[in-house]
Motif scaffolding. Structure first.
Motif, PDB file in Angstrom:
ATOM      1  N   GLU A  47       1.657   9.702  -1.201  1.00 25.52           N
ATOM      2  CA  GLU A  47       0.830   8.512  -1.102  1.00 25.52           C
ATOM      3  C   GLU A  47       0.518   7.953  -2.474  1.00 25.52           C
ATOM      4  O   GLU A  47       0.676   8.629  -3.483  1.00 25.52           O
ATOM      5  N   LEU A  48       0.047   6.741  -2.472  1.00 22.60           N
ATOM      6  CA  LEU A  48      -0.526   6.144  -3.676  1.00 22.60           C
ATOM      7  C   LEU A  48       0.434   5.912  -4.818  1.00 22.60           C
ATOM      8  O   LEU A  48       0.090   5.412  -5.860  1.00 22.60           O
ATOM      9  N   ALA A  49       1.692   6.330  -4.659  1.00 22.50           N
ATOM     10  CA  ALA A  49       2.549   6.348  -5.824  1.00 22.50           C
ATOM     11  C   ALA A  49       3.483   5.161  -5.845  1.00 22.50           C
ATOM     12  O   ALA A  49       4.323   5.000  -4.972  1.00 22.50           O
ATOM     13  N   PHE A 106      -9.267   2.344   0.592  1.00 25.63           N
ATOM     14  CA  PHE A 106      -7.834   2.217   0.858  1.00 25.63           C
ATOM     15  C   PHE A 106      -7.093   1.455  -0.215  1.00 25.63           C
ATOM     16  O   PHE A 106      -5.961   1.770  -0.551  1.00 25.63           O
ATOM     17  N   THR A 107      -7.754   0.474  -0.792  1.00 23.71           N
ATOM     18  CA  THR A 107      -7.067  -0.334  -1.805  1.00 23.71           C
ATOM     19  C   THR A 107      -7.206   0.312  -3.184  1.00 23.71           C
ATOM     20  O   THR A 107      -6.615  -0.158  -4.139  1.00 23.71           O
ATOM     21  N   CYS A 131       0.838  -1.197   0.000  1.00 21.56           N
ATOM     22  CA  CYS A 131       0.000   0.000   0.000  1.00 21.56           C
ATOM     23  C   CYS A 131       0.874   1.249   0.000  1.00 21.56           C
ATOM     24  O   CYS A 131       1.567   1.508  -0.973  1.00 21.56           O
ATOM     25  N   ASP A 132       0.867   2.014   1.059  1.00 20.13           N
ATOM     26  CA  ASP A 132       1.598   3.279   1.062  1.00 20.13           C
ATOM     27  C   ASP A 132       3.006   3.177   1.640  1.00 20.13           C
ATOM     28  O   ASP A 132       3.833   4.036   1.397  1.00 20.13           O
ATOM     29  N   ARG A 168       5.681   5.023  -7.884  1.00 15.60           N
ATOM     30  CA  ARG A 168       6.947   5.711  -8.118  1.00 15.60           C
ATOM     31  C   ARG A 168       7.669   5.970  -6.794  1.00 15.60           C
ATOM     32  O   ARG A 168       8.880   5.900  -6.718  1.00 15.60           O
ATOM     33  N   GLU A 227      -2.014  12.152  -9.784  1.00 11.09           N
ATOM     34  CA  GLU A 227      -1.761  10.864  -9.124  1.00 11.09           C
ATOM     35  C   GLU A 227      -2.416   9.708  -9.860  1.00 11.09           C
ATOM     36  O   GLU A 227      -2.025   8.560  -9.703  1.00 11.09           O
ATOM     37  N   GLN A 268     -11.394  -5.900  -7.643  1.00 12.07           N
ATOM     38  CA  GLN A 268     -11.794  -6.606  -8.857  1.00 12.07           C
ATOM     39  C   GLN A 268     -12.801  -7.676  -8.487  1.00 12.07           C
ATOM     40  O   GLN A 268     -12.592  -8.401  -7.523  1.00 12.07           O
ATOM     41  N   VAL A 320      -4.548  -8.212  -6.836  1.00 13.33           N
ATOM     42  CA  VAL A 320      -5.117  -7.060  -6.140  1.00 13.33           C
ATOM     43  C   VAL A 320      -6.003  -7.534  -4.997  1.00 13.33           C
ATOM     44  O   VAL A 320      -5.923  -7.075  -3.871  1.00 13.33           O
ATOM     45  N   GLU A 353      -0.333   7.474 -11.986  1.00  8.90           N
ATOM     46  CA  GLU A 353       0.514   6.528 -11.261  1.00  8.90           C
ATOM     47  C   GLU A 353      -0.238   5.266 -10.850  1.00  8.90           C
ATOM     48  O   GLU A 353       0.359   4.256 -10.550  1.00  8.90           O
ATOM     49  N   ILE A 354      -1.543   5.326 -10.804  1.00  7.02           N
ATOM     50  CA  ILE A 354      -2.286   4.110 -10.452  1.00  7.02           C
ATOM     51  C   ILE A 354      -2.870   3.446 -11.703  1.00  7.02           C
ATOM     52  O   ILE A 354      -3.645   2.508 -11.608  1.00  7.02           O
ATOM     53  N   LEU A 360      -2.466  -2.588  -3.592  1.00 11.02           N
ATOM     54  CA  LEU A 360      -2.544  -1.776  -4.805  1.00 11.02           C
ATOM     55  C   LEU A 360      -1.654  -2.422  -5.847  1.00 11.02           C
ATOM     56  O   LEU A 360      -0.493  -2.705  -5.568  1.00 11.02           O
ATOM     57  N   GLY A 386      -6.909   0.405   7.711  1.00 13.65           N
ATOM     58  CA  GLY A 386      -7.663   1.278   6.828  1.00 13.65           C
ATOM     59  C   GLY A 386      -8.411   0.494   5.762  1.00 13.65           C
ATOM     60  O   GLY A 386      -9.490   0.877   5.333  1.00 13.65           O
ATOM     61  N   GLY A 387      -7.832  -0.608   5.332  1.00 21.48           N
ATOM     62  CA  GLY A 387      -8.434  -1.368   4.243  1.00 21.48           C
ATOM     63  C   GLY A 387      -9.068  -2.681   4.659  1.00 21.48           C
ATOM     64  O   GLY A 387      -9.756  -3.319   3.864  1.00 21.48           O
ATOM     65  N   HIS A 388      -8.835  -3.116   5.899  1.00 22.13           N
ATOM     66  CA  HIS A 388      -9.316  -4.449   6.285  1.00 22.13           C
ATOM     67  C   HIS A 388      -9.931  -4.447   7.672  1.00 22.13           C
ATOM     68  O   HIS A 388      -9.476  -3.733   8.556  1.00 22.13           O
TER      69      HIS A 388
END
Lengths: 338, 148
Positions: A43-45, B63-64, A10-11, A47, B93, B68, A328, B96-97, A82, A134-136
């Protein structure tokens, strides 16, 4: 056996070295960058993972005086997460595997959290593990390192999401969980009554999406001109209690049903002090021990990934895990409706 | 463009409206969902997934970012991407996803929560679903469906 573990689902970008089940190093990128560069990791990157991963892996080796020559196996989070983030960690591990001719053990992220209590103390089987982040949000009955059963899952929002989104409605900054926790410390959890959905649903599933609506209309009705600062502690304490009560109630009911003596709370939300305290107090009433890992093992980290890999290798032998794919969703851990 | 308006009086209503709406969806369609926190976007998507007999639990991908699912219609396999852009801070952003690759996957139905966060990156959509909360009735939702 010495394992180099990588987590990038994730992050957070994280790498850890585990030797005979002991954690030698556990580097987490958000802390790493924060302390070294004083900036915020975007976040989220994926990269950002790319930028961080070499440094984080090197630091995990350097900080315990190891080199790649000392590593017997790699462990990496392969699901769920992700996709862009998973790819970075998985491919990095694959490349190291080819370069140094050592196997890769793919690890499910949630499995890592499940056993994170064991990173700091031995938790005897069987136990109940509540994974909240946060996700689970999931409740497991765990009987060994390779066998466990899902008892319940969230049907909508995760507990961490409930914290963050109610915080947003209250005008608190992101991530809202720690903000609510901080303000709740000086508030009265009984000041306001927010709904506890599915508290007595008779199963172990959770639902937190109704809380958002309830908080929204509560603010609109009680404080149409904005929530005064002096009311925030009481509101935060009441919101926190609504979330924590359900988590604790279900975990303890599960522990009693399965007649286990320990409950592990893991995942980012296990850092919440209200949850820790309530779980500890309520468990004690039933002579059950509650274990919440230290902060660096609560959040996403590679140590938990390396640990479960070392246990799997111990239980099922050194299978060569050269084949590695990433997903995913984690089918194995997603409950079916029917 | 064609606009329809519906009223939901409960969570169950919203799910049923989602299922009814799903009847018109074709493989490759992109649905942009907008509406405030707690307006029922995820519930509406639950209804869509019910229609396609998705067996996985459909929950919020805040969050994810992306879930799918696999379902079926008339014995044909249907693939669904459930996206949630809530945490996206700037449209940049999205690249990037892999948002644009996702949007152009013709084999997949795309359901996008917080679609407004995509800005101009949402260059292709078939339906917009806007869910509005009511000021005085906690259970009432106005749902506006726009067909492109």
């Amino acid at each position: 056996m010495t394992i180099l573990a990588i987590e990038s689902s994730c992050d957070e970008t994280s790498a850890a070295v585990i030797e005979n089940s002991a954690v030698l190093s556990n580097i987490i990128s958000s802390q790493y960058f924060h302390s070294k560069f004083g900036g915020v990791v975007p976040e989220l990157a994926s990269r950002a993972h790319l930028k961080a991963i070499s440094r984080v892996v090197n630091e995990s080796l350097d900080s315990c005086g190891k080199t790649m020559a000392d590593i017997d196996a790699l462990a990496v989070t392969s699901e769920p997460g992700l996709i862009g983030s998973l790819i970075v960690g998985s491919n990095f591990a694959k490349a190291l595997s080819i370069r140094y001719n050592i196997p890769v053990v793919p690890v499910n992220h949630i499995e890592g959290h499940l056993f994170s209590g064991n990173l700091q103390e031995e938790v005897p089987f069987p136990f109940i593990s509540l994974v909240v982040s946060g996700g689970h949000t999931a409740l497991f009955y765990v009987t060994s390192f390779t066998s466990y059963e899902i008892m319940g899952l969230t049907k909508d929002d995760a507990a961490g999401e409930a914290f963050d989104k109610t915080a947003k409605l209250l005008g608190l900054p992101y991530p809202g969980g720690p903000e609510i926790d901080k303000l709740a410390k000086s508030g009265n959890p009984k000041a306001y009554n927010f709904p506890r959905s599915m508290m007595h649903s008779g199963d172990y599933n959770f639902s937190f999406s109704g809380l958002k609506t309830s908080v929204r209309y509560f603010i609109q009705k009680e404080f149409p001109d904005g929530v005064p600062e002096e009311k925030m502690p009481d509101i935060c304490a009441s919101v926190q209690a609504a979330i924590v009560d359900i988590l604790v109630h279900k975990a303890i009911t599960a522990a009693l049903e399965k007649k286990v003596k320990s409950i592990v709370i893991a995942g980012g939300v296990s850092a919440n002090s209200g949850l820790r305290t309530k779980m500890y107090d309520e468990s004690a009433k039933h002579n059950i021990r509650s274990i919440a890992p230290m902060m660096s093992y609560c959040m996403d980290n590679a140590a938990m990934i390396g640990y479960i890999a070392s246990m799997k290798l111990k239980e099922s032998g050194t299978e060569p895990f050269f084949d590695l794919s990433f997903k995913v969703n984690s089918n194995a851990l997603r409950a079916k409706k029917k | 463009m064609n606009t329809e308006e519906f009223i939901s009086l409960s969570e169950e209503d919203t799910i049923a409206l989602g299922a009814k709406f799903a009847e018109r969806l074709n493989v490759g369609d992109a649905v942009a969902l907008t509406g405030d926190l707690g307006s029922g976007k995820t519930e509406f998507i639950k209804g869509i997934c019910d229609y396609f007999n998705v067996e996985d639990i459909v929950n919020s991908p805040t969050f994810t970012i992306i879930n799918q699912y696999h379902g079926e219609k008339n014995k044909e396999e249907i693939h669904i991407y459930h996206l949630d852009l809530y945490r996206i801070k700037s449209p940049a952003e999205l690249s990037e996803i892999g948002f644009s690759e996702c949007l152009h996957s013709d084999e997949i139905i795309k359901l996008i929560e917080w679609a407004e966060k995509a800005g101009d990156f949402l260059c292709k959509w078939d339906y917009k679903v806007n869910l509005n909360l009511s000021d005085d009735d906690e259970n009432l939702r106005q749902i506006i469906i726009t067909t492109n």
